[in-house]
Design a protein around this motif. Structure first.
Motif, PDB file in Angstrom:
ATOM      1  N   LEU A 176       0.821  -1.199   0.000  1.00 37.15           N
ATOM      2  CA  LEU A 176       0.000   0.000   0.000  1.00 37.15           C
ATOM      3  C   LEU A 176       0.863   1.260   0.000  1.00 37.15           C
ATOM      4  N   GLY A 177       2.007   1.197   0.662  1.00 35.88           N
ATOM      5  CA  GLY A 177       2.924   2.332   0.718  1.00 35.88           C
ATOM      6  C   GLY A 177       3.710   2.551  -0.556  1.00 35.88           C
ATOM      7  N   GLY A 178       3.733   1.577  -1.439  1.00 34.50           N
ATOM      8  CA  GLY A 178       4.420   1.715  -2.716  1.00 34.50           C
ATOM      9  C   GLY A 178       5.912   1.402  -2.652  1.00 34.50           C
ATOM     10  N   VAL A 213       8.791   1.505   0.187  1.00 34.92           N
ATOM     11  CA  VAL A 213       9.049   2.805   0.813  1.00 34.92           C
ATOM     12  C   VAL A 213       8.931   2.722   2.330  1.00 34.92           C
ATOM     13  N   LEU A 214       8.000   1.931   2.831  1.00 35.50           N
ATOM     14  CA  LEU A 214       7.728   1.899   4.265  1.00 35.50           C
ATOM     15  C   LEU A 214       8.644   0.985   5.069  1.00 35.50           C
ATOM     16  N   LEU A 215       9.492   0.223   4.409  1.00 36.28           N
ATOM     17  CA  LEU A 215      10.363  -0.683   5.161  1.00 36.28           C
ATOM     18  C   LEU A 215      11.334   0.103   6.035  1.00 36.28           C
ATOM     19  N   PRO A 216      11.382  -0.225   7.329  1.00 37.29           N
ATOM     20  CA  PRO A 216      12.358   0.421   8.210  1.00 37.29           C
ATOM     21  C   PRO A 216      13.785  -0.058   7.904  1.00 37.29           C
ATOM     22  N   LEU A 217      14.740   0.498   8.604  1.00 36.26           N
ATOM     23  CA  LEU A 217      16.135   0.128   8.444  1.00 36.26           C
ATOM     24  C   LEU A 217      16.309  -1.385   8.570  1.00 36.26           C
ATOM     25  N   ASN A 218      16.999  -1.969   7.624  1.00 36.16           N
ATOM     26  CA  ASN A 218      17.222  -3.420   7.562  1.00 36.16           C
ATOM     27  C   ASN A 218      15.911  -4.209   7.542  1.00 36.16           C
ATOM     28  N   LYS A 245       7.129   5.613  10.538  1.00 35.08           N
ATOM     29  CA  LYS A 245       7.519   6.061   9.199  1.00 35.08           C
ATOM     30  C   LYS A 245       6.306   6.589   8.441  1.00 35.08           C
ATOM     31  N   VAL A 246       5.175   5.931   8.580  1.00 33.90           N
ATOM     32  CA  VAL A 246       3.938   6.411   7.947  1.00 33.90           C
ATOM     33  C   VAL A 246       3.606   7.802   8.473  1.00 33.90           C
ATOM     34  N   ALA A 247       3.703   7.987   9.780  1.00 31.07           N
ATOM     35  CA  ALA A 247       3.400   9.295  10.372  1.00 31.07           C
ATOM     36  C   ALA A 247       4.349  10.369   9.836  1.00 31.07           C
ATOM     37  N   ARG A 248       5.627  10.037   9.748  1.00 35.81           N
ATOM     38  CA  ARG A 248       6.613  11.000   9.249  1.00 35.81           C
ATOM     39  C   ARG A 248       6.348  11.352   7.787  1.00 35.81           C
ATOM     40  N   LEU A 249       6.063  10.353   6.969  1.00 38.30           N
ATOM     41  CA  LEU A 249       5.803  10.592   5.552  1.00 38.30           C
ATOM     42  C   LEU A 249       4.486  11.306   5.323  1.00 38.30           C
ATOM     43  N   ALA A 250       3.512  11.050   6.169  1.00 39.39           N
ATOM     44  CA  ALA A 250       2.212  11.722   6.046  1.00 39.39           C
ATOM     45  C   ALA A 250       2.372  13.211   6.312  1.00 39.39           C
ATOM     46  N   ILE A 251       3.198  13.565   7.267  1.00 37.25           N
ATOM     47  CA  ILE A 251       3.451  14.975   7.557  1.00 37.25           C
ATOM     48  C   ILE A 251       4.176  15.635   6.402  1.00 37.25           C
ATOM     49  N   ARG A 252       5.143  14.936   5.850  1.00 33.59           N
ATOM     50  CA  ARG A 252       5.944  15.471   4.740  1.00 33.59           C
ATOM     51  C   ARG A 252       5.080  15.745   3.514  1.00 33.59           C
ATOM     52  N   LYS A 253       4.063  14.918   3.256  1.00 29.73           N
ATOM     53  CA  LYS A 253       3.236  15.052   2.056  1.00 29.73           C
ATOM     54  C   LYS A 253       2.248  16.201   2.139  1.00 29.73           C
ATOM     55  N   LYS A 254       2.000  16.724   3.338  1.00 27.21           N
ATOM     56  CA  LYS A 254       1.005  17.804   3.482  1.00 27.21           C
ATOM     57  C   LYS A 254       1.469  19.115   2.928  1.00 27.21           C
TER      58      LYS A 254
END
Length: 115
Positions: free
Chosen positions: A55-57, A70-75, A106-115
């Motif tokens: 879903l995150g692409g 995109v949503l995968l955390p480190l390692n 990460k979803v929360a961080r990216l959601a803020i960035r997209k606004k």
């Protein structure tokens, strides 16, 4: 997959995190009891995590020379492979729980960035 405009709308991802919160305690209890139902629930949770990642692409990673989620955390790739390989181990549960927490952040961080 959602459009780029709302790709990181937190509301799209919320059901996955809510579902994990509903089953995580049950999975942990089954592992503690050495009950095989833990493995079955973990398999379902892993499938749900895959859907969340899809879903995150994806994005192209120059270092790996391939598209990665995109949503995968480190390692995240290596950690998720460990979970699938050692799914009968309580450590797989611990690792999936950590991945879910990190992915939610990460979803929360990216959601803020997209606004």
């Amino acid at each position: 997959m959602p459009s780029d405009k709302n790709q990181f709308d937190k509301e799209l991802f919320t059901p996955y995190f809510e579902q994990w919160q509903l089953v995580r305690g049950e999975i942990e209890a089954f592992y503690n009891q050495k009950d095989s139902r833990a493995v079955e629930l973990m398999k379902i949770a892993c499938q749900s995590y895959c859907e969340l990642l899809e879903l995150g692409g994806t994005a192209y990673d120059d270092r790996k020379e391939k598209a990665v989620f995109v949503l995968l955390p480190l390692n995240g790739e290596e950690r998720f492979e460990f979970i699938k390989a050692k799914i009968a181990s309580h450590y797989a549960f611990v690792q999936l729980d950590a991945l879910m927490i990190e992915t939610k952040k990460k979803v929360a961080r990216l959601a803020i960035r997209k606004k």
